[in-house]
Design an enzyme around this catalytic site. Structure first.
Site, mmCIF file in Angstrom:
data_model
loop_
_atom_site.group_PDB
_atom_site.id
_atom_site.type_symbol
_atom_site.label_atom_id
_atom_site.label_comp_id
_atom_site.label_asym_id
_atom_site.label_seq_id
_atom_site.Cartn_x
_atom_site.Cartn_y
_atom_site.Cartn_z
ATOM 1 N N LYS A 129 0.854 4.698 6.770
ATOM 2 C CA LYS A 129 0.239 5.527 5.730
ATOM 3 C C LYS A 129 0.810 6.938 5.821
ATOM 4 O O LYS A 129 1.522 7.285 6.749
ATOM 5 C CB LYS A 129 -1.290 5.601 5.895
ATOM 6 C CG LYS A 129 -2.002 4.270 5.929
ATOM 7 C CD LYS A 129 -1.950 3.537 4.621
ATOM 8 C CE LYS A 129 -2.635 2.176 4.769
ATOM 9 N NZ LYS A 129 -2.255 1.230 3.790
ATOM 10 N N SER B 19 0.796 -1.229 0.000
ATOM 11 C CA SER B 19 0.000 0.000 0.000
ATOM 12 C C SER B 19 0.828 1.278 0.000
ATOM 13 O O SER B 19 0.301 2.342 -0.305
ATOM 14 C CB SER B 19 -0.957 0.023 1.190
ATOM 15 O OG SER B 19 -0.245 0.200 2.393
#
Length: 184
Positions: free
Chosen positions: A81, A40
């Protein structure tokens, strides 16, 4: 002779005990090792890379936009993230461009991956309100996205991340050795 040997052994035991206690304190309160699982955050961070997370930095300052953070996504998993939205921000994506509070943002860290995509939109259009029902990021929360926008479980699915769930900021990539980097 035996007395000197016993004293020497006892000195070594005390030294090792102090070192172990210091290491435990540093690992528990200041820094953590984190291994990246998944794709990701590609191409910024690859699957299997290892990072050092600064756990104490946010005790003295607030997170900054575009910081790479590790947070508790659920009881079993921590995710890494990039912070896109801070409290009070309005977030919008239009024509593959990020707008924060109406101002166009340059996301240079996405350029290598966008170039690989061959001109297709890398991030689908959305507004914060469409995704979360809120017009701005609430106090005490952040909005995060993975750099691999087409393959990331982030705030678009998870919603806002409570700042209390942030473990810390990614400061150093140390593995693989040839990728050693101080992170922005």
């Amino acid at each position: 002779m035996m007395n000197n040997l016993a004293r020497e052994i006892w000195d070594w035991v005390k030294t090792f005990a102090v070192v172990i206690i210091i290491v435990l304190i540093v690992r528990t309160f200041f820094f953590a090792n984190y291994m990246v699982h998944g794709e990701s955050m590609m191409p910024t961070i690859e699957n299997g890379e290892r990072l050092i997370i600064n756990k104490i930095g946010y005790e003295f300052s607030e997170p900054d936009r575009f910081d790479l953070v590790v947070f508790h996504a659920n009881e079993e998993s921590d995710y890494i993230k990039r912070i896109i939205g801070l409290p009070g921000d309005y977030i919008e994506y239009e024509d593959d461009t990020l707008y924060i509070n109406g101002e166009k943002q340059t996301e240079e860290y996405l350029t290598p991956f966008k170039n690989q995509m061959g001109g297709d939109d890398f991030t689908n259009d959305f507004t914060l309100e469409e995704i979360t029902g809120e017009t701005e990021v609430p106090e005490g929360k952040v909005f995060v996205l993975g750099d691999n926008r087409q393959n990331s479980m982030d705030s678009r699915q998870l919603g806002f991340i409570d700042m209390n769930e942030i473990v810390g900021k990614a400061n150093i990539r140390y593995w693989p050795i040839n990728e050693f980097t101080f992170m922005r």
